[in-house]
Design a protein around this motif. Structure first.
Motif, short mmCIF file in Angstrom:
data_model
loop_
_atom_site.label_atom_id
_atom_site.label_comp_id
_atom_site.label_asym_id
_atom_site.label_seq_id
_atom_site.Cartn_x
_atom_site.Cartn_y
_atom_site.Cartn_z
N ILE A 34 72.21 -52.18 -4.25
CA ILE A 34 71.63 -52.13 -2.91
C ILE A 34 72.52 -51.27 -2.01
O ILE A 34 73.71 -51.56 -1.85
N ASP A 35 71.95 -50.23 -1.43
CA ASP A 35 72.71 -49.36 -0.54
C ASP A 35 73.16 -50.14 0.69
O ASP A 35 72.41 -50.92 1.27
N ALA A 36 74.40 -49.93 1.09
CA ALA A 36 74.95 -50.65 2.24
C ALA A 36 75.99 -49.79 2.94
O ALA A 36 76.50 -48.81 2.38
N ILE A 37 76.28 -50.14 4.17
CA ILE A 37 77.34 -49.51 4.95
C ILE A 37 78.37 -50.56 5.29
O ILE A 37 78.02 -51.71 5.59
N ALA A 38 79.63 -50.20 5.23
CA ALA A 38 80.71 -51.12 5.59
C ALA A 38 81.68 -50.43 6.54
O ALA A 38 81.79 -49.20 6.55
N MET A 39 82.39 -51.23 7.31
CA MET A 39 83.56 -50.75 8.04
C MET A 39 84.76 -51.11 7.19
O MET A 39 85.00 -52.28 6.89
N ALA A 40 85.50 -50.08 6.75
CA ALA A 40 86.61 -50.29 5.81
C ALA A 40 87.85 -49.56 6.29
O ALA A 40 87.77 -48.58 7.04
N CYS A 41 88.99 -50.05 5.85
CA CYS A 41 90.24 -49.33 6.12
C CYS A 41 90.89 -48.98 4.78
O CYS A 41 90.73 -49.70 3.79
N SER A 42 91.59 -47.87 4.75
CA SER A 42 92.16 -47.37 3.50
C SER A 42 93.66 -47.63 3.38
O SER A 42 94.26 -47.32 2.35
N ASP A 43 94.26 -48.21 4.43
CA ASP A 43 95.68 -48.55 4.35
C ASP A 43 96.01 -49.55 5.45
O ASP A 43 95.14 -49.98 6.21
N GLY A 44 97.29 -49.90 5.56
CA GLY A 44 97.72 -50.94 6.48
C GLY A 44 97.69 -50.58 7.94
O GLY A 44 98.01 -51.42 8.79
N SER A 45 97.29 -49.37 8.28
CA SER A 45 97.17 -49.02 9.70
C SER A 45 95.94 -49.67 10.33
O SER A 45 95.80 -49.69 11.55
N CYS A 46 95.06 -50.22 9.50
CA CYS A 46 93.82 -50.86 9.96
C CYS A 46 92.95 -49.88 10.75
O CYS A 46 92.30 -50.26 11.73
N THR A 47 92.94 -48.62 10.31
CA THR A 47 92.09 -47.62 10.92
C THR A 47 90.74 -47.67 10.22
O THR A 47 90.61 -47.23 9.07
N PHE A 48 89.75 -48.24 10.89
CA PHE A 48 88.46 -48.48 10.25
C PHE A 48 87.55 -47.26 10.36
O PHE A 48 87.50 -46.58 11.39
N ARG A 49 86.83 -47.02 9.27
CA ARG A 49 85.83 -45.97 9.19
C ARG A 49 84.59 -46.51 8.47
O ARG A 49 84.70 -47.36 7.59
N PRO A 50 83.41 -46.02 8.82
CA PRO A 50 82.22 -46.42 8.08
C PRO A 50 82.24 -45.85 6.67
O PRO A 50 82.77 -44.75 6.44
N MET A 51 81.68 -46.58 5.73
CA MET A 51 81.71 -46.20 4.32
C MET A 51 80.40 -46.60 3.66
O MET A 51 79.92 -47.72 3.85
N HIS A 52 79.81 -45.72 2.87
CA HIS A 52 78.66 -46.07 2.05
C HIS A 52 79.16 -46.75 0.77
O HIS A 52 80.17 -46.34 0.20
N PHE A 53 78.44 -47.76 0.31
CA PHE A 53 78.74 -48.37 -0.99
C PHE A 53 77.50 -49.10 -1.47
O PHE A 53 76.46 -49.09 -0.81
N LYS A 54 77.58 -49.73 -2.61
CA LYS A 54 76.45 -50.47 -3.15
C LYS A 54 76.82 -51.93 -3.42
O LYS A 54 77.82 -52.21 -4.08
N ARG A 55 76.00 -52.83 -2.92
CA ARG A 55 76.04 -54.21 -3.37
C ARG A 55 75.36 -54.26 -4.75
O ARG A 55 74.59 -53.38 -5.10
N ARG A 56 75.63 -55.31 -5.49
CA ARG A 56 75.05 -55.41 -6.83
C ARG A 56 73.53 -55.61 -6.75
O ARG A 56 72.99 -56.09 -5.75
N ALA A 57 72.86 -55.23 -7.81
CA ALA A 57 71.43 -55.50 -7.92
C ALA A 57 71.20 -57.01 -7.92
O ALA A 57 72.02 -57.79 -8.40
N LEU A 58 70.08 -57.42 -7.37
CA LEU A 58 69.79 -58.83 -7.21
C LEU A 58 69.64 -59.52 -8.57
O LEU A 58 68.80 -59.15 -9.38
N GLY A 59 70.49 -60.52 -8.82
CA GLY A 59 70.40 -61.30 -10.04
C GLY A 59 69.45 -62.47 -9.87
O GLY A 59 68.96 -62.75 -8.78
N ASP A 60 69.21 -63.20 -10.96
CA ASP A 60 68.25 -64.30 -10.92
C ASP A 60 68.58 -65.35 -9.87
O ASP A 60 67.68 -65.95 -9.28
N PHE A 61 69.88 -65.59 -9.64
CA PHE A 61 70.28 -66.66 -8.72
C PHE A 61 70.87 -66.11 -7.42
O PHE A 61 71.50 -66.85 -6.66
N ASP A 62 70.64 -64.84 -7.16
CA ASP A 62 71.23 -64.19 -5.98
C ASP A 62 70.31 -64.22 -4.77
O ASP A 62 69.08 -64.21 -4.88
N VAL A 63 70.96 -64.23 -3.61
CA VAL A 63 70.28 -64.13 -2.32
C VAL A 63 70.76 -62.86 -1.64
O VAL A 63 71.97 -62.62 -1.53
#
Length: 447
Positions: A34-63
């Protein structure tokens, strides 16, 4: 073999290179995830940037939940900051609130349209006696944390291109959670206020419930910060007689008039302390500064229990005579399992118990983290408006988001404490990173 997290990985290597098409308001599952956007930081400076990533495909017991809000816990700062060694990219957040948009074929507990929450736990072994009792936080194999956790048991993976990575938390547009680790939020409860219940509120509710707080039980709450305020409300909702214990009379009116406490004791006042001796059956201690608990054991009646919830740098020195001759006890507690968290949520909804919050856009993360690093004396929980501020436009608005003002030279209480207790934590199957996630909230107790 257990998948290991990567080392420091740049956002460019992981997220931006995927460059998926613009997200629709609801992302449906595909074989890749599942396509998603996150606010993520790449090091300890806590400098957040938006990032594209994927959540897993929906499993039988997933919400699948479309995220609306996510609370910002103090432990988010410690983990993102890399105080104990970070895993990056880091997507914090364990106070998730959203709406169910799809369910797996075998899901029975949730349906489309339900309000859904996720707290500190997204998986556990489900086989040990603690898991079977509903105490997943004490899983013998170690629970999987909502972010920077390891997918040990196979129910906390991400989507295609992110296999084997650590978990990503709630600063994200979409979440996929196994139904056994999701919390149903009553529709009457404001979604923006629901997240903190699965961290601060459950930290107080679980020991209240375990030690039998209710009618006829006299409960003391030490410290009137964020945890303490929630503790007073919960104890009253359970029917207990509540006494607030604070340093001076400054917070007396707040405790008794605003929060509904029955009694108030200023512990620096010897007269008040002497009068209150033996008046309590249970004390929940949220204070995170070093102090002498022997002073407060005197407030317990015979067979009373003292429960420390605020984490300290130094161990307590406890006199044995009161424990022996009056059968008093000292026993710890840590967040709560899924069953207890659901009970806590329902109790808060029934009694209209709300945390003090401030809703902010994801653009405000630098200011929020600066405030948390400075102590957040306002005793307010910041809540990110995910639905209103995390979208494709975020890539433009937050492309050059400032770094927060952090004091990297002063080790936090969490760091000092967890480093000192790294070996016993390891013996319990708890890594210091997971320990910090669980511990950060407790350090807010006396604020």
């Amino acid at each position: 073999s257990r998948p290991r997290p990567p080392g420091k990985t740049s956002l460019g290597e992981v997220g931006s290179a995927l460059n998926p098409p613009p997200l629709a308001s609801i992302q449906m599952s595909s074989a890749d995830g599942i396509d998603a956007i996150a606010m993520a930081c790449s090091d300890g400076s806590c400098t957040f940037r938006p990032m594209h990533f994927k959540r897993r495909a929906l499993g039988d017991f997933d919400v699948q939940m479309e995220m609306k809000y996510c609370g910002v816990c103090h432990s988010d700062l410690h983990i993102a900051k890399g105080d104990l060694g970070g895993m990056y990219p880091c997507v914090p957040g364990h106070e998730l609130a959203g709406v169910c948009v799809a369910v797996g074929a075998k899901v029975t507990k949730f349906k489309k349209g339900d309000h859904v929450g996720v707290g500190c736990i997204v998986d556990s072994c489900r086989e040990c006696k603690n898991c079977k009792k509903g105490d997943e936080q004490y899983c013998y194999g170690g629970m999987t944390g909502t972010y920077n956790g390891i997918n040990k048991y196979g129910r906390a993976s991400l989507g295609k291109g992110f296999e084997g990575m650590h978990t990503f938390g709630g600063y994200t547009s979409q979440m996929v959670i196994h139904e056994e680790y999701a919390i149903k939020i009553p529709e009457s409860y404001p979604l923006e206020k629901a997240g903190p219940l699965m961290c601060a509120a459950i930290t107080m509710y679980d020991p209240l419930k375990y030690f039998g707080a209710g009618p006829g039980v006299r409960v003391g709450i030490m410290g009137l910060g964020g945890l303490g305020m929630m503790g007073v409300r919960l104890a009253k909702a359970l029917g207990a007689e509540v006494t607030v214990i604070s340093r001076s009379d400054t917070k007396r009116e707040m405790a008794t008039k605003q929060l509904g406490a029955d009694h108030f004791v200023a512990h620096l006042d010897e007269v008040q302390m002497k009068k209150a001796a033996g008046s309590l059956d249970l004390i929940l201690n949220t204070v995170s500064a070093d102090h002498d608990i022997n002073v407060f054991l005197k407030l317990l009646d015979k067979s009373g229990m003292f429960v420390p919830l605020g984490l300290l740098n130094n161990p307590h020195a406890i006199g044995q005579l009161p424990l022996m001759f009056e059968r008093k006890g000292v026993q710890g507690s840590l967040i709560g399992g899924i069953k207890a968290t659901q009970e806590c949520m329902d109790l808060c909804a029934k009694n209209k118990i709300y945390p003090e919050i401030k809703v902010v856009p994801v653009d405000a993360l630098p200011e929020v983290y600066s405030s948390l690093d400075a102590g957040n004396d306002a005793v307010v929980r910041y809540v990110l408006d995910i639905a209103g501020s995390l979208n494709e436009d975020t890539f433009t608005r937050c492309a050059n988001l400032a770094s927060p003002t952090l004091d990297k030279n002063v080790p936090s209480k969490t760091v000092t404490m967890l480093k000192a207790h790294a070996k016993p934590l390891a013996a319990l199957g708890i890594g210091v990173t997971v320990g910090a996630v669980l511990a950060g909230a407790l350090l807010r107790g006396s604020r």
